[in-house]
Motif scaffolding. Structure first.
Motif, mmCIF file in Angstrom:
data_model
loop_
_atom_site.group_PDB
_atom_site.id
_atom_site.type_symbol
_atom_site.label_atom_id
_atom_site.label_comp_id
_atom_site.label_asym_id
_atom_site.label_seq_id
_atom_site.Cartn_x
_atom_site.Cartn_y
_atom_site.Cartn_z
ATOM 1 N N LYS A 274 0.819 -1.219 0.000
ATOM 2 C CA LYS A 274 0.000 0.000 0.000
ATOM 3 C C LYS A 274 0.860 1.281 0.000
ATOM 4 O O LYS A 274 0.762 2.115 0.909
ATOM 5 C CB LYS A 274 -0.944 0.018 1.201
ATOM 6 N N PRO A 275 1.731 1.430 -1.019
ATOM 7 C CA PRO A 275 2.583 2.629 -1.072
ATOM 8 C C PRO A 275 1.752 3.886 -1.265
ATOM 9 O O PRO A 275 0.762 3.893 -2.012
ATOM 10 C CB PRO A 275 3.476 2.365 -2.291
ATOM 11 N N GLU A 276 2.153 4.954 -0.581
ATOM 12 C CA GLU A 276 1.422 6.215 -0.698
ATOM 13 C C GLU A 276 1.619 6.836 -2.079
ATOM 14 O O GLU A 276 0.723 7.474 -2.620
ATOM 15 C CB GLU A 276 1.897 7.183 0.390
ATOM 16 N N LEU B 165 3.012 5.762 -5.987
ATOM 17 C CA LEU B 165 3.395 4.655 -6.862
ATOM 18 C C LEU B 165 4.650 4.994 -7.671
ATOM 19 O O LEU B 165 5.017 6.152 -7.817
ATOM 20 C CB LEU B 165 2.246 4.328 -7.816
ATOM 21 N N LEU B 166 5.295 3.960 -8.210
ATOM 22 C CA LEU B 166 6.438 4.152 -9.101
ATOM 23 C C LEU B 166 6.028 4.989 -10.307
ATOM 24 O O LEU B 166 4.946 4.812 -10.862
ATOM 25 C CB LEU B 166 6.967 2.797 -9.599
ATOM 26 N N GLY B 167 6.905 5.897 -10.715
ATOM 27 C CA GLY B 167 6.631 6.700 -11.900
ATOM 28 C C GLY B 167 6.015 8.046 -11.567
ATOM 29 O O GLY B 167 6.160 8.566 -10.455
ATOM 30 N N ILE B 168 5.326 8.614 -12.546
ATOM 31 C CA ILE B 168 4.690 9.933 -12.398
ATOM 32 C C ILE B 168 3.192 9.739 -12.183
ATOM 33 O O ILE B 168 2.537 8.993 -12.913
ATOM 34 C CB ILE B 168 4.936 10.795 -13.659
ATOM 35 N N GLY B 169 2.676 10.422 -11.179
ATOM 36 C CA GLY B 169 1.261 10.291 -10.845
ATOM 37 C C GLY B 169 0.346 11.058 -11.792
ATOM 38 O O GLY B 169 0.732 11.449 -12.894
ATOM 39 N N GLU B 170 -0.870 11.303 -11.355
ATOM 40 C CA GLU B 170 -1.879 11.985 -12.169
ATOM 41 C C GLU B 170 -1.813 13.507 -11.983
ATOM 42 O O GLU B 170 -1.390 14.001 -10.942
ATOM 43 C CB GLU B 170 -3.270 11.466 -11.801
ATOM 44 N N ARG B 171 -2.217 14.213 -13.047
ATOM 45 C CA ARG B 171 -2.337 15.694 -13.049
ATOM 46 C C ARG B 171 -1.019 16.398 -12.694
ATOM 47 O O ARG B 171 -1.017 17.457 -12.086
ATOM 48 C CB ARG B 171 -3.456 16.139 -12.092
ATOM 49 N N CYS B 172 0.096 15.803 -13.086
ATOM 50 C CA CYS B 172 1.408 16.413 -12.824
ATOM 51 C C CYS B 172 1.838 17.274 -14.014
ATOM 52 O O CYS B 172 1.402 17.063 -15.150
ATOM 53 C CB CYS B 172 2.459 15.335 -12.576
ATOM 54 N N ASP C 190 15.581 10.175 -12.309
ATOM 55 C CA ASP C 190 16.415 8.978 -12.226
ATOM 56 C C ASP C 190 15.551 7.738 -11.977
ATOM 57 O O ASP C 190 14.342 7.827 -11.703
ATOM 58 C CB ASP C 190 17.469 9.156 -11.124
ATOM 59 N N LYS C 191 16.201 6.583 -12.035
ATOM 60 C CA LYS C 191 15.510 5.293 -11.943
ATOM 61 C C LYS C 191 14.691 5.161 -10.648
ATOM 62 O O LYS C 191 15.090 5.611 -9.582
ATOM 63 C CB LYS C 191 16.528 4.154 -11.985
ATOM 64 N N ASN C 192 13.544 4.489 -10.786
ATOM 65 C CA ASN C 192 12.706 4.052 -9.655
ATOM 66 C C ASN C 192 12.202 5.200 -8.781
ATOM 67 O O ASN C 192 11.900 5.001 -7.599
ATOM 68 C CB ASN C 192 13.469 3.049 -8.775
ATOM 69 N N ALA C 193 12.122 6.409 -9.356
ATOM 70 C CA ALA C 193 11.588 7.542 -8.590
ATOM 71 C C ALA C 193 10.059 7.455 -8.540
ATOM 72 O O ALA C 193 9.419 6.917 -9.445
ATOM 73 C CB ALA C 193 12.025 8.855 -9.223
ATOM 74 N N ARG C 194 9.510 8.019 -7.473
ATOM 75 C CA ARG C 194 8.050 8.040 -7.281
ATOM 76 C C ARG C 194 7.613 9.495 -7.170
ATOM 77 O O ARG C 194 8.046 10.215 -6.270
ATOM 78 C CB ARG C 194 7.671 7.277 -6.011
ATOM 79 N N ILE C 195 6.768 9.924 -8.090
ATOM 80 C CA ILE C 195 6.268 11.301 -8.094
ATOM 81 C C ILE C 195 4.756 11.256 -7.907
ATOM 82 O O ILE C 195 4.029 10.669 -8.725
ATOM 83 C CB ILE C 195 6.646 12.016 -9.410
ATOM 84 N N GLY C 196 4.269 11.838 -6.805
ATOM 85 C CA GLY C 196 2.869 11.758 -6.451
ATOM 86 C C GLY C 196 1.956 12.563 -7.367
ATOM 87 O O GLY C 196 2.407 13.298 -8.253
#
Length: 421
Positions: free
Chosen positions: A356-358, A360-367, A375-381
């Motif tokens: 249940k990560p707050e 997720l991997l990658g770029i989130g919605e409405r960014c 860089d690799k494996n970054a999480r952008i909310g």
């Protein structure tokens, strides 16, 4: 065959501080480029395309991922003499120091090289982007009866102060050398170049950091332990002693020494006709064959986008950007002038249900992401806004670095929902 007499030595470089934070946990040659390759793939591919298949890669910092990449990528026939071996700095009874420079790295590794039969050592940099047939340079070296050859590239007066500049005679023999000359000295540092280069004002010859040494001379030079660098010491000190050939190269070449040049080299791949041609079947760029699925794109406006395999994209718009392997971009997000390196693995539904990560991997919605390296494996909310540019001052935090207006999101970083920069 000429290439059977050649041993290739690829220099991995030092700590790569100018490419930080991309080199925080990996060596320079292991830095991902073009969405699916690594920097070391460039010199190795140039060697393979030139049928030079005995290669050593010298490194000493953060070499684990480089070792893993080379082990997983470069497999040759069991009955072939071909190999790509990584030589990390090692302590021995005779030497307890790390590599002190390019020449010192070769000196400390000579006992490995001398186990092989070769007449010419081809010494390459591990952090340059170019495509070259080394056979032509080697043949020119032999035909000229040279002891040392340097690959040189014609540059204009604006770029010349950034390089070591060489002066040649009409036979392409190097007669003098100056390191990063000031502009006022440049009129005295012109050399004969082709008509095409002369029309462009490219009359100064810059060293590309690509060398050929005759084996016997290399052994002799390595016996002098007072010299630790090829470009700053060995080449300048050898000009008056030996015949040194300048091999002029007129193709695309860039030295990826800092974040700005790295960013421009990657974004340049989105041009309609990029200067670095990944589509040339005669000059292929090889890398790990990952067997990834095709990319899946839904409802996205794409303009000058390079998208690697295995991506899942729901973005509103991607423009002038390179999107790396296994990338995920959420709905209504906009990505402009950005290099996203991608992910090492997928985040499965089972993993998300369990952890249940707050974010997720990658770029989130409405960014909105612009002028950024992710860089690799970054999480952008969700709802994150990152607007890189010259209006930002250089800074570093736990999750990102700003250099020359370019925002670099660190490897494995988590950018919380609603963050704005």
């Amino acid at each position: 065959m000429i290439n059977d007499k050649v041993l290739s030595i690829i220099l991995g470089g030092g700590q790569g501080t100018r490419l930080y934070p991309l080199t925080e946990s990996r060596s320079k040659p292991a830095v991902p480029i073009a969405g699916k390759y690594r920097l070391v793939d460039i010199p190795i591919s140039n060697c393979i395309n030139s049928n030079i298949k005995r290669m050593f890669v010298l490194t000493q910092f953060n070499s684990a991922s480089l070792n893993r990449h080379i082990k997983n990528t470069y497999h040759f026939s069991f009955f072939s003499s071909a190999f790509v071996d990584v030589l990390a700095a090692e302590q021995t009874p005779d030497n307890k120091a790390w590599f002190q420079g390019t020449a010192d790295a070769v000196r400390q590794s000579m006992h490995h090289f001398l186990r092989h039969d070769f007449e010419y050592a081809l010494i390459l940099s591990g952090d340059q982007l170019y495509q070259m047939d080394f056979n032509e340079m080697i043949q020119a070296h032999i035909d000229a009866g040279a002891k040392i050859s340097l690959a040189t590239i014609p540059v204009n007066a604006k770029d010349a102060p950034s390089f070591g500049i060489l002066k040649t005679d009409n036979n392409n023999t190097i007669t003098s050398f100056i390191e990063k000359p000031v502009t006022s000295l440049l009129p005295d540092w012109t050399s004969p170049v082709s008509d095409n280069m002369e029309k462009q004002g490219k009359v100064h010859l810059a060293s590309m950091g690509i060398y050929i040494f005759n084996k016997d001379l290399l052994i002799e030079l390595m016996n002098d332990k007072s010299t630790i660098d090829f470009g700053k010491e060995i080449i300048p000190q050898s000009i008056d002693k030996y015949d040194i050939l300048s091999y002029q190269f007129e193709g695309y070449w860039t030295d990826i020494g800092n974040i700005d040049s790295f960013f421009e080299a990657n974004i340049g791949l989105t041009d309609n006709i990029p200067e670095f041609n990944l589509y040339d079947l005669k000059q292929r760029v090889y890398t790990n064959a990952r067997m990834l699925p095709t990319s899946k794109i839904t409802g996205t406006q794409l303009n000058k986008a390079v998208i690697a395999e295995g991506c899942i994209i729901h973005a509103a718009k991607i423009e002038r950007s390179v999107i790396g392997i296994r990338s995920r971009i959420g709905k209504e997000s906009t990505v402009i002038n950005t290099y996203m390196m991608g992910n090492d693995d997928y985040e499965t539904l089972e993993t998300m249900e369990k952890d249940k990560p707050e974010v997720l991997l990658g770029i989130g919605e409405r960014c909105f992401i612009e002028n950024t390296i992710i860089d690799k494996n970054a999480r952008i909310g969700d709802d994150v806004r990152i607007n890189g540019g010259k209006h930002l001052t250089d800074t570093e935090t736990a999750t990102y670095v700003i250099k020359d207006g370019i925002v670099v999101i660190k490897k494995n970083a988590v950018i919380p929902k609603g963050f704005s920069l």
